[in-house]
Design a protein around this motif. Structure first.
Motif, PDB file in Angstrom:
ATOM      1  N   LYS A  67       0.832  -1.202   0.000  1.00  0.00           N
ATOM      2  CA  LYS A  67       0.000   0.000   0.000  1.00  0.00           C
ATOM      3  C   LYS A  67       0.866   1.251   0.000  1.00  0.00           C
ATOM      4  O   LYS A  67       0.566   2.233  -0.688  1.00  0.00           O
ATOM      5  N   LYS A  68       1.949   1.224   0.753  1.00  0.00           N
ATOM      6  CA  LYS A  68       2.859   2.367   0.802  1.00  0.00           C
ATOM      7  C   LYS A  68       3.511   2.596  -0.560  1.00  0.00           C
ATOM      8  O   LYS A  68       3.657   3.732  -1.012  1.00  0.00           O
ATOM      9  N   ALA A  69       3.930   1.503  -1.208  1.00  0.00           N
ATOM     10  CA  ALA A  69       4.593   1.616  -2.507  1.00  0.00           C
ATOM     11  C   ALA A  69       3.657   2.189  -3.551  1.00  0.00           C
ATOM     12  O   ALA A  69       4.050   3.038  -4.362  1.00  0.00           O
ATOM     13  N   VAL A  70       2.410   1.737  -3.543  1.00  0.00           N
ATOM     14  CA  VAL A  70       1.426   2.225  -4.511  1.00  0.00           C
ATOM     15  C   VAL A  70       1.106   3.691  -4.244  1.00  0.00           C
ATOM     16  O   VAL A  70       0.936   4.493  -5.177  1.00  0.00           O
ATOM     17  N   ALA A  71       1.056   4.077  -2.973  1.00  0.00           N
ATOM     18  CA  ALA A  71       0.738   5.460  -2.621  1.00  0.00           C
ATOM     19  C   ALA A  71       1.902   6.398  -2.903  1.00  0.00           C
ATOM     20  O   ALA A  71       1.700   7.599  -3.144  1.00  0.00           O
ATOM     21  N   ALA A  72       3.121   5.877  -2.906  1.00  0.00           N
ATOM     22  CA  ALA A  72       4.312   6.715  -3.067  1.00  0.00           C
ATOM     23  C   ALA A  72       4.484   7.224  -4.492  1.00  0.00           C
ATOM     24  O   ALA A  72       5.060   8.294  -4.714  1.00  0.00           O
ATOM     25  N   ASP A  73       4.006   6.475  -5.461  1.00  0.00           N
ATOM     26  CA  ASP A  73       4.125   6.866  -6.865  1.00  0.00           C
ATOM     27  C   ASP A  73       2.735   7.087  -7.452  1.00  0.00           C
ATOM     28  O   ASP A  73       1.747   6.551  -6.968  1.00  0.00           O
ATOM     29  N   LYS A  74       2.677   7.864  -8.533  1.00  0.00           N
ATOM     30  CA  LYS A  74       1.413   8.104  -9.211  1.00  0.00           C
ATOM     31  C   LYS A  74       0.928   6.801  -9.835  1.00  0.00           C
ATOM     32  O   LYS A  74       1.657   6.138 -10.573  1.00  0.00           O
ATOM     33  N   THR A  75      -0.299   6.435  -9.526  1.00  0.00           N
ATOM     34  CA  THR A  75      -0.864   5.189 -10.036  1.00  0.00           C
ATOM     35  C   THR A  75      -1.545   5.438 -11.373  1.00  0.00           C
ATOM     36  O   THR A  75      -2.418   6.300 -11.487  1.00  0.00           O
ATOM     37  N   LEU A  76      -1.140   4.667 -12.384  1.00  0.00           N
ATOM     38  CA  LEU A  76      -1.679   4.820 -13.733  1.00  0.00           C
ATOM     39  C   LEU A  76      -2.409   3.560 -14.184  1.00  0.00           C
ATOM     40  O   LEU A  76      -2.477   3.263 -15.372  1.00  0.00           O
ATOM     41  N   THR A  77      -2.965   2.850 -13.236  1.00  0.00           N
ATOM     42  CA  THR A  77      -3.599   1.567 -13.534  1.00  0.00           C
ATOM     43  C   THR A  77      -4.829   1.717 -14.423  1.00  0.00           C
ATOM     44  O   THR A  77      -5.174   0.814 -15.183  1.00  0.00           O
ATOM     45  N   SER A  78      -5.474   2.868 -14.360  1.00  0.00           N
ATOM     46  CA  SER A  78      -6.690   3.065 -15.160  1.00  0.00           C
ATOM     47  C   SER A  78      -6.395   3.469 -16.606  1.00  0.00           C
ATOM     48  O   SER A  78      -7.317   3.551 -17.423  1.00  0.00           O
ATOM     49  N   THR A  79      -5.137   3.708 -16.937  1.00  0.00           N
ATOM     50  CA  THR A  79      -4.764   4.088 -18.302  1.00  0.00           C
ATOM     51  C   THR A  79      -4.755   2.849 -19.193  1.00  0.00           C
ATOM     52  O   THR A  79      -4.797   1.717 -18.700  1.00  0.00           O
ATOM     53  N   PRO A  80      -4.691   3.029 -20.533  1.00  0.00           N
ATOM     54  CA  PRO A  80      -4.624   1.860 -21.426  1.00  0.00           C
ATOM     55  C   PRO A  80      -3.473   0.911 -21.087  1.00  0.00           C
ATOM     56  O   PRO A  80      -3.661  -0.311 -21.075  1.00  0.00           O
ATOM     57  N   ASP A  81      -2.283   1.453 -20.814  1.00  0.00           N
ATOM     58  CA  ASP A  81      -1.165   0.585 -20.442  1.00  0.00           C
ATOM     59  C   ASP A  81      -1.423  -0.112 -19.120  1.00  0.00           C
ATOM     60  O   ASP A  81      -1.088  -1.293 -18.949  1.00  0.00           O
ATOM     61  N   GLY A  82      -2.000   0.633 -18.188  1.00  0.00           N
ATOM     62  CA  GLY A  82      -2.309   0.038 -16.890  1.00  0.00           C
ATOM     63  C   GLY A  82      -3.296  -1.102 -17.006  1.00  0.00           C
ATOM     64  O   GLY A  82      -3.166  -2.129 -16.335  1.00  0.00           O
ATOM     65  N   GLN A  83      -4.280  -0.940 -17.867  1.00  0.00           N
ATOM     66  CA  GLN A  83      -5.275  -1.991 -18.065  1.00  0.00           C
ATOM     67  C   GLN A  83      -4.673  -3.212 -18.758  1.00  0.00           C
ATOM     68  O   GLN A  83      -5.118  -4.344 -18.541  1.00  0.00           O
ATOM     69  N   LYS A  84      -3.666  -2.985 -19.595  1.00  0.00           N
ATOM     70  CA  LYS A  84      -2.948  -4.120 -20.183  1.00  0.00           C
ATOM     71  C   LYS A  84      -2.269  -4.943 -19.096  1.00  0.00           C
ATOM     72  O   LYS A  84      -2.311  -6.173 -19.104  1.00  0.00           O
ATOM     73  N   VAL A  85      -1.629  -4.259 -18.156  1.00  0.00           N
ATOM     74  CA  VAL A  85      -0.960  -4.947 -17.043  1.00  0.00           C
ATOM     75  C   VAL A  85      -1.966  -5.753 -16.242  1.00  0.00           C
ATOM     76  O   VAL A  85      -1.730  -6.921 -15.902  1.00  0.00           O
ATOM     77  N   VAL A  86      -3.114  -5.147 -15.946  1.00  0.00           N
ATOM     78  CA  VAL A  86      -4.159  -5.834 -15.180  1.00  0.00           C
ATOM     79  C   VAL A  86      -4.696  -7.032 -15.958  1.00  0.00           C
ATOM     80  O   VAL A  86      -4.869  -8.126 -15.402  1.00  0.00           O
ATOM     81  N   ARG A  87      -4.953  -6.830 -17.233  1.00  0.00           N
ATOM     82  CA  ARG A  87      -5.520  -7.891 -18.075  1.00  0.00           C
ATOM     83  C   ARG A  87      -4.566  -9.092 -18.157  1.00  0.00           C
ATOM     84  O   ARG A  87      -4.989 -10.237 -17.979  1.00  0.00           O
ATOM     85  N   VAL A  88      -3.296  -8.828 -18.417  1.00  0.00           N
ATOM     86  CA  VAL A  88      -2.309  -9.916 -18.489  1.00  0.00           C
ATOM     87  C   VAL A  88      -2.157 -10.579 -17.127  1.00  0.00           C
ATOM     88  O   VAL A  88      -2.096 -11.811 -17.022  1.00  0.00           O
ATOM     89  N   GLY A  89      -2.109  -9.756 -16.080  1.00  0.00           N
ATOM     90  CA  GLY A  89      -1.936 -10.300 -14.737  1.00  0.00           C
ATOM     91  C   GLY A  89      -3.062 -11.239 -14.341  1.00  0.00           C
ATOM     92  O   GLY A  89      -2.817 -12.343 -13.831  1.00  0.00           O
ATOM     93  N   LYS A  90      -4.293 -10.824 -14.580  1.00  0.00           N
ATOM     94  CA  LYS A  90      -5.436 -11.662 -14.207  1.00  0.00           C
ATOM     95  C   LYS A  90      -5.463 -12.962 -15.018  1.00  0.00           C
ATOM     96  O   LYS A  90      -5.780 -14.029 -14.492  1.00  0.00           O
ATOM     97  N   LYS A  91      -5.127 -12.843 -16.296  1.00  0.00           N
ATOM     98  CA  LYS A  91      -5.130 -14.032 -17.153  1.00  0.00           C
ATOM     99  C   LYS A  91      -4.071 -15.028 -16.701  1.00  0.00           C
ATOM    100  O   LYS A  91      -4.331 -16.234 -16.619  1.00  0.00           O
ATOM    101  N   MET A  92      -2.894 -14.509 -16.356  1.00  0.00           N
ATOM    102  CA  MET A  92      -1.820 -15.400 -15.918  1.00  0.00           C
ATOM    103  C   MET A  92      -2.098 -15.966 -14.531  1.00  0.00           C
ATOM    104  O   MET A  92      -1.836 -17.134 -14.263  1.00  0.00           O
ATOM    105  N   ALA A  93      -2.655 -15.147 -13.655  1.00  0.00           N
ATOM    106  CA  ALA A  93      -2.976 -15.625 -12.308  1.00  0.00           C
ATOM    107  C   ALA A  93      -3.986 -16.764 -12.364  1.00  0.00           C
ATOM    108  O   ALA A  93      -3.859 -17.766 -11.641  1.00  0.00           O
ATOM    109  N   ALA A  94      -4.984 -16.640 -13.234  1.00  0.00           N
ATOM    110  CA  ALA A  94      -6.001 -17.691 -13.363  1.00  0.00           C
ATOM    111  C   ALA A  94      -5.382 -18.991 -13.865  1.00  0.00           C
ATOM    112  O   ALA A  94      -5.695 -20.077 -13.362  1.00  0.00           O
TER     113      ALA A  94
END
Length: 262
Positions: A45-72
């Motif tokens: 939580k500290k690490a995420v708060a320390a830097d600007k979070t760009l998870t909602s951007t197109p690149d950020g969503q790519k990271v989420v999409r790949v992550g969820k697919k690989m985790a499954a």
């Protein structure tokens, strides 16, 4: 007394080892993931708060999409191999953080962060999968737990358990912090070469399980090496040399392709 201590130590090592999925290597595990996770969650939580979070951007969503697919895909494999308890330890999170650092990391429990600096080198979702597979392999193999266990044995010897119970909580906390890499500029301290190569092997197969072509991995590392110039990126400098890495990846490619073609 010395003989008794030696016998006890041998017994401790024998009963305090965990088997790494896929590779089958025995790893020291005198602490549980449950003991590590509360601190990891706080530091993530500290690490995420320390830097600007760009998870909602197109690149950020790519990271989420790949992550969820690989985790499954990874969880399905682990469950099929009898690692349900390990799967229960995961509470996956994927975030893209703004930073020029060419790096990514995964804390225990599946807490993943990519830095924007690595995104141009990944180029696409398959490139992200190369990095993602390697990083989540550290969590699946419980490399942080192994490093902490080794630290406890080195720093506290046979008094490890009494210390863990509260006789020396400061030392316990220091070893825990070092083991998950808290306090380093990268968010995670570099793992040993043994751990890095093991994560390469596992990550290659994990990306194949998720439907990403593992043959992209050596090509990614060629791009990573070229991007470094005279000063290699952080993600490369703390890892085995690119030539050795690519050689090992190619050696493991036939096995990975078996999963990719299924």
């Amino acid at each position: 007394m010395k003989k008794i201590a030696i016998i006890f130590a041998c017994g401790l090592l024998a009963y305090s080892c965990a088997k790494v999925p896929l590779t089958g290597r025995s790893a020291l595990a005198v602490v549980s993931n449950d003991e590590i996770q509360p601190l990891v969650n706080e530091e993530y939580k500290k690490a995420v708060a320390a830097d600007k979070t760009l998870t909602s951007t197109p690149d950020g969503q790519k990271v989420v999409r790949v992550g969820k697919k690989m985790a499954a895909a990874v969880e399905a494999y682990l469950i099929s191999e009898g690692y349900q308890e390990l799967v229960d330890d995961f509470a996956w999170e994927f975030n893209l953080l703004e930073s020029e650092q060419v790096n990514a990391w995964c804390m225990p429990g599946g807490k993943v962060a990519f830095y924007t600096g690595i995104m141009p080198i990944t180029q696409d979702e398959t490139g992200i999968a190369v990095v993602m597979g390697h990083e989540i392999a550290h969590a699946v193999a419980s490399h942080s737990r192994e490093r902490m266990s080794n630290g406890m044995m080195i720093n506290m010897g046979m008094s490890a358990f009494s210390t863990a119970l509260g006789q020396n909580p400061t030392m316990m906390e220091q070893i825990l912090l070092q083991s998950v890499g808290v306090g380093s500029e990268l968010g995670m301290l570099s793992f040993s070469r043994k751990h890095e190569l093991e994560a390469d092997e596992m990550g290659l197969i994990f990306m194949a399980m998720a439907g990403y072509d593992p043959r992209a991995a050596p090509i990614f590392w060629e791009r990573m090496s070229a991007a470094g110039g005279e000063a290699p990126p952080e993600f490369l400098s703390t890892h085995p040399g690119p030539n050795k890495r690519i050689e090992k990846l190619n050696a493991n490619m036939p096995k990975a392709l078996e999963y990719y073609k299924q």
